[in-house]
Motif scaffolding. Structure first.
Motif: not given
Length: 675
Positions: A65-82, A45-53
């Motif tokens: 395999y991460i070969k760039c300085n893009a910020p890394t964000l660990m995604m958080k998930r929730t359930i739906s309103n329904k 992974i060389k050219n990206t603006d954000l890594i979302l895991c």
């Protein structure tokens, strides 16, 4: 060109689902690449603006395999309103087994359900590593998995999870999405995800938490602040309100504005339905400035904020800000009316200054110390179109060489040891739009001369330690008592800078070059200091003959000394001791007969009452007292010459000589004024 998000997912089944969800949330703003473990090679992974895991374990696996300085964000998930509403309806005291694609996802769903306030159920996480579970009433799962069919419980399908609002906000910040687009994204997502519409909403509805936070914030304000709801009920005030209005907090807090106005009709502005901006009212003997802002959203009124301040406080604040911007010495009180004198050379200098005042070009004032160069600079500024802007005066000789550049151009935070935390604005910026007066410019070090030249040429500079260009519009006036052209030849002053500042060179005459202005200057000093002493003839003669190396400054200092130390007339005997020397009071070059004869006639005229001895000896003593180098023999010779012309009558005995009518006539008004 679109910005790129690199999505790290567990497998090729989840990847397209997450990619579609991100595309829908952000209106296809980004290019999205998906990475997941496969049997084939993983590309770097060389050219990206954000890594979302999607999963922490996956991030550890993909790190090599991460070969760039893009910020890394660990995604958080929730359930739906329904799904949230479905789970909220389950009866109290039941047990539920939480099931998902892996253990991490299972724990995340369980935690999310509990945080959303669904606490009527006892929750257990499912794991393939656990052999048996206690009996449960429900299986809560994202979908119908085959491996849960053997469990005897009612299946509750909650469907795919949604991105948590915190992840959405992080992506908005990192990817620098503009405010308009951000608002749309957040509002649309809040209808789908319960974290925002329920978790945050529940906090906002908790008035105790809200009041605590608001009170902490409002107490930071220097103004009085009143917050009302849509029914005009006061919900929040700060302590400053009681102080400014002179009313107890209990009378205001929780009361309706209508009730407050009924008690105090002067506050009728509180009931205004429209915005008020700095309305001045009188209340309890105070002048108050009131501003009212209505709180509206989607054309719905939610209340109003009332901001009140004392008029006197506003004036103090304005003065304080003005002082910070202008600062001490960052204005000039001088005008051309303050330049005293009518001599031709002085009048010529004033006329030139008036003509070039509105020019943006530099001026170079050349003159000895004490001739009034700063007065000329200030008067020129105040005669120009920049008169309402700052006038900043800097004496280049008074600032240490190592600080001069930072004082002129300012510095950024951390520029050098001892620098202020937030940096410092320089003199050029303080004078922006106005005039910068650089006195004694001949004292500038060569390094600073180079920086000054760039500012004059380009109209821009960088602060010391800074990394961006600052544009300015500052008119520069300089002054010197040195021969700059000679300094150029010696290599101590830059030739290019000399010609840059020498656009308009104006010579300020010395006091010796305008002796005729001395009486005017003496009268001005007397008037300004409210001291009025008669001027003796010997002091007049001294003023005419003395070279005044300190110019006007020395003259005023001499007058200050004489009028303070002695309350007698202005006379040579009352001058400072360093001035009472023969070398200061007579000229070494020859005195013409006419000048000496004039002085002799004046002396005889002053003693015309006949009560004083005016013989050769008394005249010799007189000239000795005023330090004129003349002998008794020379006095007799000149008296004889005057007698032959009929200007003097020589008497016998102690009466000595006396002036005749012809002598008085020849003196005339011209000679009397001259002395």
């Amino acid at each position: 060109m679109k910005k790129k998000i690199t999505l790290l997912t567990l497998n090729d089944e989840i990847a397209p689902l997450l990619k579609k969800e991100l595309t829908d949330i952000f209106d296809n703003l980004f290019e999205i690449d998906c990475y997941y473990p496969t049997n084939g090679p993983v590309h770097p992974i060389k050219n990206t603006d954000l890594i979302l895991c999607h999963d922490p374990n996956l991030l550890v696996q993909m790190m090599p395999y991460i070969k760039c300085n893009a910020p890394t964000l660990m995604m958080k998930r929730t359930i739906s309103n329904k799904s949230f509403k479905k789970l909220k309806k389950l009866p109290l005291g039941k047990k539920a087994l939480i099931v998902s694609v892996n253990d991490n996802a299972t724990l995340e769903i369980l935690t999310t359900i509990f945080q959303l306030g669904i606490n009527q159920l006892t929750l257990y996480p499912y794991s393939k590593n656990i052999a048996s579970y206690p009996p449960v009433d429900y299986i809560v799962s994202s979908r119908d998995y085959d491996f849960i069919h053997d469990i005897n419980a009612e299946l509750v399908i909650i469907g795919k999870r949604e991105f948590d609002i915190s992840t959405i906000l992080d992506i908005i910040t990192i990817m620098e999405i503009d405010k308009v687009a951000s608002k749309k994204i957040i509002e649309r997502h809040s209808l789908k995800a319960p974290t925002f519409s329920h978790g945050i909403k529940a906090t906002l509805e908790d008035k105790r938490v809200l009041s605590t936070k608001w009170n902490i914030l409002l107490e930071k304000f220097s103004d009085a602040v009143i917050v009302c709801d849509e029914n005009n009920e006061v919900t929040l005030i700060n302590n400053k309100t009681s102080e400014v209005l002179g009313l107890p907090c209990d009378l205001l807090q929780g009361n309706k504005l209508e009730n407050i106005v009924n008690q105090f009709p002067e506050l009728k502005f509180f009931l205004s339905d429209t915005t008020l901006n700095s309305e001045l009212i009188y209340f309890k003997g105070k002048q108050l400035v009131i501003t009212i802002e209505n709180i509206e959203y989607n054309s719905i009124l939610y209340g109003k904020i009332i901001i009140i301040n004392l008029y006197t406080n506003i004036l103090k604040t304005q003065n304080k800000i003005h002082q910070k911007i202008i600062g001490k010495g960052h204005f000039s009180k001088y005008t051309f009316n303050d330049i005293i004198g009518k001599s031709p050379k002085l009048s010529e200098a004033v006329d030139i200054c008036k003509k070039v005042a509105d020019s943006c070009s530099t001026i170079l004032f050349v003159g000895e110390s004490g001739t009034g160069k700063e007065l000329f600079a200030g008067a020129t500024h105040n005669h120009s179109l920049r008169s309402k802007k700052p006038f900043v005066a800097v004496n280049c000789a008074s600032i240490p060489e190592n600080l001069l550049e930072s004082e002129l151009f300012g510095y950024d935070e951390g520029a050098f040891t001892g620098a202020k935390k937030d940096g410092k604005i320089g003199m050029f910026e303080r004078a922006n739009g106005g005039t910068l007066f650089l006195d004694e410019i001949g004292e500038l070090p060569l390094k600073v001369q180079a920086s000054l030249l760039r500012v004059l040429q380009e109209g821009q500079f960088m602060r010391v330690g800074g990394d961006f260009i600052i544009e300015i519009n500052t008119r520069v006036i300089t002054a010197t008592n040195k021969d700059l052209l000679n300094m150029v030849e010696e290599g101590t002053f830059r030739k290019d800078l000399f010609y840059r500042i020498n656009v308009f060179q104006i010579q300020i005459p010395t006091l010796k070059e305008r002796v005729s202005d001395i009486p005017l200057l003496i009268n001005t000093f007397m008037s300004n200091s409210n001291k009025y002493y008669p001027i003796e003839q010997d002091f007049q003669i001294f003023c005419n003959n003395y070279d005044w190396p300190g110019n006007i400054r020395e003259l005023f200092n001499t007058l200050e000394y004489m009028t303070t130390i002695s309350k007698e007339n202005l006379s040579v005997k009352n001058m400072p001791k360093y001035l009472i020397k023969k070398s200061y009071l007579y000229r070494d070059k020859d005195i013409s007969d006419i000048t000496l004869l004039e002085y002799l006639l004046l002396k005889l005229l002053s003693q015309e009452d006949g009560e004083r001895n005016t013989g050769r000896r008394s005249l010799h003593n007189y000239f000795c007292n005023i330090y004129y180098n003349i002998s008794e023999v020379n006095i007799r010779k000149n008296l004889d010459s005057l007698a032959q012309k009929g200007y003097v009558k020589a008497n016998k005995g102690r009466r000595g000589s006396e002036i005749t009518i012809e002598g008085i006539s020849v003196l005339g008004t011209k000679i009397v004024n001259k002395v």
